[in-house]
Design an enzyme around this catalytic site. Sequence first.
Site, PDB file in Angstrom:
ATOM      1  N   ARG A  91      38.926  34.676  31.816  1.00  0.00           N
ATOM      2  CA  ARG A  91      39.240  34.616  30.389  1.00  0.00           C
ATOM      3  C   ARG A  91      38.162  33.894  29.594  1.00  0.00           C
ATOM      4  O   ARG A  91      37.571  32.917  30.073  1.00  0.00           O
ATOM      5  CB  ARG A  91      40.590  33.928  30.182  1.00  0.00           C
ATOM      6  CG  ARG A  91      41.752  34.787  30.653  1.00  0.00           C
ATOM      7  CD  ARG A  91      43.049  34.025  30.709  1.00  0.00           C
ATOM      8  NE  ARG A  91      44.141  34.917  31.081  1.00  0.00           N
ATOM      9  CZ  ARG A  91      44.430  35.231  32.355  1.00  0.00           C
ATOM     10  NH1 ARG A  91      43.736  34.705  33.348  1.00  0.00           N
ATOM     11  NH2 ARG A  91      45.423  36.057  32.622  1.00  0.00           N
ATOM     12  N   HIS A 116      37.942  39.558  31.803  1.00  0.00           N
ATOM     13  CA  HIS A 116      37.228  40.470  32.706  1.00  0.00           C
ATOM     14  C   HIS A 116      36.273  41.427  31.989  1.00  0.00           C
ATOM     15  O   HIS A 116      36.141  42.600  32.339  1.00  0.00           O
ATOM     16  CB  HIS A 116      38.219  41.244  33.572  1.00  0.00           C
ATOM     17  CG  HIS A 116      39.040  40.377  34.471  1.00  0.00           C
ATOM     18  ND1 HIS A 116      38.549  39.218  35.037  1.00  0.00           N
ATOM     19  CD2 HIS A 116      40.337  40.483  34.894  1.00  0.00           C
ATOM     20  CE1 HIS A 116      39.502  38.650  35.779  1.00  0.00           C
ATOM     21  NE2 HIS A 116      40.589  39.387  35.704  1.00  0.00           N
ATOM     22  N   HIS A 192      38.048  41.652  42.495  1.00  0.00           N
ATOM     23  CA  HIS A 192      39.470  41.426  42.232  1.00  0.00           C
ATOM     24  C   HIS A 192      40.357  42.173  43.245  1.00  0.00           C
ATOM     25  O   HIS A 192      41.244  42.933  42.865  1.00  0.00           O
ATOM     26  CB  HIS A 192      39.808  41.868  40.809  1.00  0.00           C
ATOM     27  CG  HIS A 192      40.957  41.134  40.189  1.00  0.00           C
ATOM     28  ND1 HIS A 192      42.251  41.287  40.636  1.00  0.00           N
ATOM     29  CD2 HIS A 192      41.004  40.241  39.174  1.00  0.00           C
ATOM     30  CE1 HIS A 192      43.051  40.535  39.891  1.00  0.00           C
ATOM     31  NE2 HIS A 192      42.323  39.882  39.002  1.00  0.00           N
ATOM     32  N   VAL A 193      40.141  41.922  44.525  1.00  0.00           N
ATOM     33  CA  VAL A 193      40.952  42.532  45.577  1.00  0.00           C
ATOM     34  C   VAL A 193      42.245  41.745  45.762  1.00  0.00           C
ATOM     35  O   VAL A 193      42.244  40.516  45.793  1.00  0.00           O
ATOM     36  CB  VAL A 193      40.181  42.567  46.913  1.00  0.00           C
ATOM     37  CG1 VAL A 193      41.075  43.062  48.041  1.00  0.00           C
ATOM     38  CG2 VAL A 193      38.952  43.457  46.794  1.00  0.00           C
ATOM     39  N   TYR A 194      43.357  42.472  45.886  1.00  0.00           N
ATOM     40  CA  TYR A 194      44.640  41.871  46.270  1.00  0.00           C
ATOM     41  C   TYR A 194      44.814  42.057  47.776  1.00  0.00           C
ATOM     42  O   TYR A 194      44.850  43.189  48.274  1.00  0.00           O
ATOM     43  CB  TYR A 194      45.804  42.566  45.579  1.00  0.00           C
ATOM     44  CG  TYR A 194      45.971  42.335  44.101  1.00  0.00           C
ATOM     45  CD1 TYR A 194      47.028  41.551  43.614  1.00  0.00           C
ATOM     46  CD2 TYR A 194      45.129  42.929  43.178  1.00  0.00           C
ATOM     47  CE1 TYR A 194      47.218  41.375  42.250  1.00  0.00           C
ATOM     48  CE2 TYR A 194      45.308  42.753  41.811  1.00  0.00           C
ATOM     49  CZ  TYR A 194      46.359  41.975  41.361  1.00  0.00           C
ATOM     50  OH  TYR A 194      46.542  41.803  40.012  1.00  0.00           O
ATOM     51  N   ASP A 263      47.530  30.679  39.609  1.00  0.00           N
ATOM     52  CA  ASP A 263      46.489  31.396  38.878  1.00  0.00           C
ATOM     53  C   ASP A 263      45.560  30.304  38.379  1.00  0.00           C
ATOM     54  O   ASP A 263      45.557  29.945  37.206  1.00  0.00           O
ATOM     55  CB  ASP A 263      47.076  32.216  37.729  1.00  0.00           C
ATOM     56  CG  ASP A 263      46.107  33.286  37.228  1.00  0.00           C
ATOM     57  OD1 ASP A 263      44.925  33.265  37.649  1.00  0.00           O
ATOM     58  OD2 ASP A 263      46.521  34.140  36.421  1.00  0.00           O
ATOM     59  N   GLN A 298      38.937  31.516  41.971  1.00  0.00           N
ATOM     60  CA  GLN A 298      40.268  31.630  41.378  1.00  0.00           C
ATOM     61  C   GLN A 298      41.241  32.108  42.449  1.00  0.00           C
ATOM     62  O   GLN A 298      41.026  33.140  43.101  1.00  0.00           O
ATOM     63  CB  GLN A 298      40.266  32.629  40.214  1.00  0.00           C
ATOM     64  CG  GLN A 298      41.547  32.625  39.388  1.00  0.00           C
ATOM     65  CD  GLN A 298      41.478  31.656  38.224  1.00  0.00           C
ATOM     66  OE1 GLN A 298      40.477  30.974  38.025  1.00  0.00           O
ATOM     67  NE2 GLN A 298      42.539  31.596  37.432  1.00  0.00           N
ATOM     68  N   GLU A 325      39.033  34.956  44.296  1.00  0.00           N
ATOM     69  CA  GLU A 325      38.010  35.470  43.398  1.00  0.00           C
ATOM     70  C   GLU A 325      36.893  34.444  43.226  1.00  0.00           C
ATOM     71  O   GLU A 325      36.976  33.549  42.380  1.00  0.00           O
ATOM     72  CB  GLU A 325      38.638  35.798  42.037  1.00  0.00           C
ATOM     73  CG  GLU A 325      39.811  36.760  42.131  1.00  0.00           C
ATOM     74  CD  GLU A 325      40.690  36.749  40.890  1.00  0.00           C
ATOM     75  OE1 GLU A 325      41.686  37.496  40.877  1.00  0.00           O
ATOM     76  OE2 GLU A 325      40.400  35.983  39.938  1.00  0.00           O
TER      77      GLU A 325
END
Length: 359
Positions: A91, A116, A192-194, A263, A298, A325
């Site tokens: 952000r 992003h 940004h992989v989950y 987060d 992150q 991240e």
Amino acid sequence: MARAPVFLALLCLTDFALAGGADGRKMVGVYELKKGDFSVKISNWGATIMSIVTPDSKGNLADVVLGFDTLGEYVNDTSYFGPLTGRVAQRMARGRFVLDGKVYHTYLNDGKNAIHGGHRGFSKVIWTVKEYVGGGDSPYITLYYRSFDGEQGFPGDLDVYATYELSSPYVLSIRTNATALNKATPVNFLQHVYWNLGGQGSGDILGHTLQLSASRYTPMDEELLPSSGRVDPVAGTNYDFLAPTPIGARIRKVKGGNVFGYDINFVIDGEGMRKVASVRDGKSGRGLELSANQPAMQLYTGNFLNNTKGKDGNVYNQYAGFCLETQAYPDAVNHPEFPSITVRPGQVYKHDMVYKFSY
């Protein structure tokens, strides 16, 4: 050596104008990197990791990355399943920053703020496949994107490369670099992989054990911005993962914005390429170790997933996956007390990540 691309799937997108006078029409594909029973699928749409298949302790294979079945779903994705985000990830307060005395305004796509890189950041563009070798000892793909001066409000042209490569045993490395061509500009990428080491769709990740090489963190406000500019110790807080700890052990005691879950940005101990995190799923026996050369990381625990339709008919709900991240400090452009993310003409930004899987 370059090799003619072999597509697993193709999609022609015509609704996205490309920079440099291109005709707004370019092919998007899915490319597989495979080494034994270890395989990764990547799309040049957003430089996105779509799947990673690896064995568990019994030799059973599973895809440990959350995502979708079709490319079209990635195009319309709002959860950021697997892309490389930029020009400035995370952000940015009010989408505004000052550089060399000039005020810049970027695209607002997170309420009053930017996130992003804006609504058409690097995760929402078509990258050029420069090289692709799908098999052999070191399968790899190199993607390229030219970000133009003024794109999403950012100054200067930027040449960006991202290389994804497999090596043994069960190692995925991601090497990114960006060269500022004619103007100073802020740069901060993240992948940004989950992850769900039990396999995507297998349930929540609250039982995964996490250890971080981070003795400090940056407190966030309700907008998930480090507005105070503080860097605090994790000792005695719910953000202390210096020892292996289940992700769910204290998750109901922390909030990422207005929901329970992590987060939060951690400051990684040390400098250069070093170990950032290790995670293990006791049920499957799968482990993941992440190393990187960035100052921060992150941790996001999928707090906003809510009946999200995913792969193979699975539905992802809160805590179905987690993100690690690696990055610069969030909103560093507005915090001179944080390490600078400004890249000046001729300088090269480099961000390297290594994911090592075990079982």
